[in-house]
Design an enzyme around this catalytic site. Structure first.
Site, mmCIF file in Angstrom:
data_model
loop_
_atom_site.group_PDB
_atom_site.id
_atom_site.type_symbol
_atom_site.label_atom_id
_atom_site.label_comp_id
_atom_site.label_asym_id
_atom_site.label_seq_id
_atom_site.Cartn_x
_atom_site.Cartn_y
_atom_site.Cartn_z
ATOM 1 C CB CYS A 79 14.108 6.173 2.531
ATOM 2 S SG CYS A 79 13.236 4.907 1.595
ATOM 3 N N GLY B 204 1.859 14.372 -2.201
ATOM 4 C CA GLY B 204 2.497 13.080 -2.490
ATOM 5 C C GLY B 204 1.545 12.105 -3.143
ATOM 6 C CB THR B 205 -0.411 9.331 -1.612
ATOM 7 O OG1 THR B 205 0.703 8.806 -0.883
ATOM 8 C CG2 THR B 205 -1.329 8.204 -2.010
ATOM 9 C CG ASN C 5 10.102 9.507 4.077
ATOM 10 O OD1 ASN C 5 9.310 8.817 3.423
ATOM 11 N ND2 ASN C 5 11.326 9.740 3.689
ATOM 12 C CB THR C 6 6.101 6.424 4.301
ATOM 13 O OG1 THR C 6 7.422 5.904 4.189
ATOM 14 C CG2 THR C 6 5.648 6.972 2.964
ATOM 15 N N GLY D 3 -0.653 8.785 2.452
ATOM 16 C CA GLY D 3 -2.038 9.075 2.077
ATOM 17 C C GLY D 3 -2.828 9.661 3.239
ATOM 18 C CG ASN E 71 6.367 3.441 -1.049
ATOM 19 O OD1 ASN E 71 7.543 3.201 -1.348
ATOM 20 N ND2 ASN E 71 6.027 4.460 -0.277
ATOM 21 N N GLY F 55 -0.601 13.014 3.366
ATOM 22 C CA GLY F 55 -2.042 12.910 3.137
ATOM 23 C C GLY F 55 -2.728 14.169 2.658
ATOM 24 C CE LYS G 180 12.311 6.789 -5.968
ATOM 25 N NZ LYS G 180 11.526 6.329 -4.816
HETATM 26 C C1 LIG Z 1 5.418 5.487 -4.010
HETATM 27 C C2 LIG Z 1 6.136 6.439 -3.093
HETATM 28 C C3 LIG Z 1 7.500 6.668 -3.270
HETATM 29 C C4 LIG Z 1 8.180 7.541 -2.432
HETATM 30 N N1 LIG Z 1 9.511 7.778 -2.635
HETATM 31 C C5 LIG Z 1 10.163 8.688 -1.868
HETATM 32 C C6 LIG Z 1 11.517 9.034 -2.132
HETATM 33 O O1 LIG Z 1 12.149 8.557 -3.070
HETATM 34 N N2 LIG Z 1 12.107 9.939 -1.317
HETATM 35 C C7 LIG Z 1 11.456 10.543 -0.264
HETATM 36 O O2 LIG Z 1 12.050 11.374 0.434
HETATM 37 N N3 LIG Z 1 10.159 10.255 -0.009
HETATM 38 C C8 LIG Z 1 9.511 9.350 -0.781
HETATM 39 N N4 LIG Z 1 8.181 9.081 -0.541
HETATM 40 C C9 LIG Z 1 7.498 9.760 0.586
HETATM 41 C C10 LIG Z 1 6.749 11.006 0.132
HETATM 42 O O3 LIG Z 1 7.625 11.963 -0.416
HETATM 43 C C11 LIG Z 1 5.984 11.643 1.326
HETATM 44 O O4 LIG Z 1 6.904 12.036 2.304
HETATM 45 C C12 LIG Z 1 4.981 10.675 1.969
HETATM 46 O O5 LIG Z 1 4.406 9.822 1.009
HETATM 47 C C13 LIG Z 1 3.876 11.411 2.728
HETATM 48 O O6 LIG Z 1 3.103 12.238 1.870
HETATM 49 P P1 LIG Z 1 1.718 11.722 1.161
HETATM 50 O O7 LIG Z 1 0.901 11.073 2.248
HETATM 51 O O8 LIG Z 1 1.102 12.948 0.606
HETATM 52 O O9 LIG Z 1 2.128 10.744 0.124
HETATM 53 C C14 LIG Z 1 7.483 8.204 -1.369
HETATM 54 C C15 LIG Z 1 6.107 7.970 -1.200
HETATM 55 C C16 LIG Z 1 5.427 7.114 -2.053
HETATM 56 C C17 LIG Z 1 3.952 6.915 -1.842
#
Ligand SMILES: Cc1cc2nc3c(=O)[nH]c(=O)nc-3n(C[C@H](O)[C@H](O)[C@H](O)COP(=O)(O)O)c2cc1C
Length: 305
Positions: free
Chosen positions: A132, A267-268, A194-195, A219, A70, A246, A46
């Site tokens: 972020c 991630g998710t 990232n998101t 996701g 989030n 995702g 994190k």
């Molecule tokens: C609840 C949550 C917290 C996250 N916190 C961080 C973070 O602290 N630092 C970061 O670089 N990305 C953070 N992310 C982004 C994830 O690392 C990732 O880049 C993003 O969710 C896309 O992947 P996924 O669709 O598999 O979740 C966070 C994502 C979620 C869902």
């Protein structure tokens, strides 16, 4: 049949390409009862900042169609508490540990974080979270501007020989340009995505479902966007790419590898099934055997167009 799943991120060698994404796996200890952590290719922790952060007000998460929003706002214990309370467990795992860092005051804070982490042998790599969406400064995100990205990466590069990963934002017009800047400034790898910035509304109350209004979407809903972006970046840079967005199973991980990712981050999916990453690892092995491929590296960027 013998298969080889090892991959490289610059000088960092991973036994396999399956990692877990920052912010979705805590500091790994939270997941110790669910799986053999040592089987992961790497763990990204994190994001930490120099000082502890409380994060954003609640509610900070909500489900959406095929994903979630989030706005945690980088809640974390801060650098010194991380080193004291979280790092000892991670050090014992003997797999690559990648520490994600973010700055509230760039570039000084990045430099302070990195120079401290640089002295810790067990830190395999540092990921610069310049993307972020939940802690935007007044000028937007660093990762939204190729020049700011170049400046930060170059400054950090001067003070560390550790593997440096730059985490990119999908909330841009040309992610390829930002990736190129990171490469030119000396980043060893880029991670994306990232998101995506998003909103969801409670229509009865006519209020956002997330207290801070805008939040980050993740996701399976974002996977096609993420795959397209990895493909775009793959055509633009020579440094390795860590793909995410995702990933739920082996096939979705393979999509990223085929368009050019050397490694993938889950991630998710960790919130739905904490064992997802290891199930993906088994699925990748099965895919190699089924297709008579000995090295996973052969698949990286193997898209037929
Ligand atoms: C609840 C949550 C917290 C996250 N916190 C961080 C973070 O602290 N630092 C970061 O670089 N990305 C953070 N992310 C982004 C994830 O690392 C990732 O880049 C993003 O969710 C896309 O992947 P996924 O669709 O598999 O979740 C966070 C994502 C979620 C869902």
């Amino acid at each position: 049949m013998k298969t080889n799943l090892s991959v490289e991120l610059g000088k960092l060698k991973l036994n396999n390409p399956v990692m877990v994404a920052s912010g979705t796996f805590g500091y790994a200890e939270e997941f110790r009862d669910f799986m053999d952590l040592k089987k992961l290719g790497a763990i990204v922790t994190k994001t930490i900042t120099l000082k502890p952060r409380k994060g954003n007000p609640s509610p900070r998460t909500c489900e959406t169609t095929g994903g979630m929003l989030n706005s945690i706002g980088l809640e974390n214990p801060g650098l010194e508490n991380f080193i004291k309370d979280k790092l000892p467990f991670l050090k014992k795992l003997s797999i690559p540990i990648i520490i994600s860092v973010a700055s509230e005051e760039e570039p000084e804070e990045f430099l302070e974080l990195v120079s401290r982490l640089n002295k810790i042998a067990e830190v395999a790599a540092i990921e610069l979270n310049i993307s972020c969406p939940n802690v935007q400064g007044k000028d937007g995100l660093i990762a939204q501007d190729p020049e700011s990205t170049y400046r930060i990466v170059q400054e950090v590069r001067k003070i560390t020989d550790k593997t440096l990963i730059t985490k990119l934002s999908p909330n841009v017009t040309s992610i390829g340009k930002v990736a190129k800047s990171a490469e030119e400034a000396g980043s060893d790898a880029v991670s994306l995505i990232n998101t995506l910035s998003g909103m969801s509304i409670d229509v009865q109350r006519r209020k956002p479902k997330i207290a801070s209004g805008v939040a980050g979407l993740s996701g399976p809903a974002i996977r096609p966007v993420a795959v397209r972006m990895v493909w775009e970046v793959f055509k633009k840079v020579k440094i390795p790419i860590i793909g995410m967005g995702g990933i739920m199973d082996a096939d979705s991980a393979l999509e990223f590898i085929i368009v050019g990712a050397s490694a993938v981050s889950v991630g998710t999916a960790n919130f739905i099934n904490p064992k997802t990453s290891l199930e993906i690892l088994s699925g990748l092995k099965e895919y190699l055997i089924r297709n008579k491929i000995t090295e996973i590296k052969e698949l990286i960027g193997s898209l037929k167009v």
